[in-house]
Design a protein around this motif. Sequence first.
Motif: not given
Length: 282
Positions: A172, A180, A260, A196-198, A202, A175-176
């Motif tokens: 996490d 990744l 999550k 994308t990493p996020q 997710d 990702a911010t």
Amino acid sequence: MSATATPMPETLSADALPAKSSSFYTAMRLLPKERREAMYAVYAFCRAVDDVADDGGPADMRRAELVRWGADIDALYAGRPAPRVRDLVEPIRRYGLLREDFHAVIDGMAMDAFEDIVAPDEVTLDLYCDRVASAVGRLSVRIFGIPEAEGIALAHHEGRALQLTNILRDIDEDATRGRLYLPREKLRAIGLTDPTPQAAIDHPRIGEVCAALAEEAEEHYRQTWAIIARCPRKVTKAPRLMAAAYRLYLDAVLARGWAKPRARVKPGKAALIAVALKHGII
């Protein structure tokens, strides 16, 4: 990474030493004075080049600074040490540390410095783990006094075990920052081709990817302990403590799971103390 440049040190200062609360600091305190000081010099070098990758300003400045570090290592081995690497002179002489391992660490930091790593293929991920973790291990095992063949194997497996644990613990947070480290092949297996990493973290099936990577980490831990068992106990206190402490982090993320919200894990103080007592005394 910072938008403004962070001045790079002209010497490897005490500010680069590990925090006293860290498992690394505890492990290094187990070493005799000369070996401990050698490890602190190596650690300070690693911290300094890591700071370039994370906080060294724009890409061209980071690139120039990493090139400068590489040149300083070459000059050091040519007998012309710059002030900021002079603390490495004696460890290199005493323990036979190899120039290519210092360069591998710099190359590993360069992988993070110029472009955020996003879903590398498994070969690239393994190269990254080798450079940022196992290369440090190869420097370390020589200082610990572990026999050459066993030491190189231990650096290979323990470095990867620790780095994969870091990746799983920090998905996490990474990702911010736009990073990744989960491998592309495992992401494709759950239907993610260019995430994308996020978006990746997710994804409802991301736990399958993390569980598969955790299995790889567990195998590296098994190999680590098998190698340690073959080595004289007096030279394996530090790697034993590091492997045991990091395994607590892996166990914690496995126990927490991947759904999550994912709370950041930290092993209990009692468990860490138990590890320190067991591997610091025996």
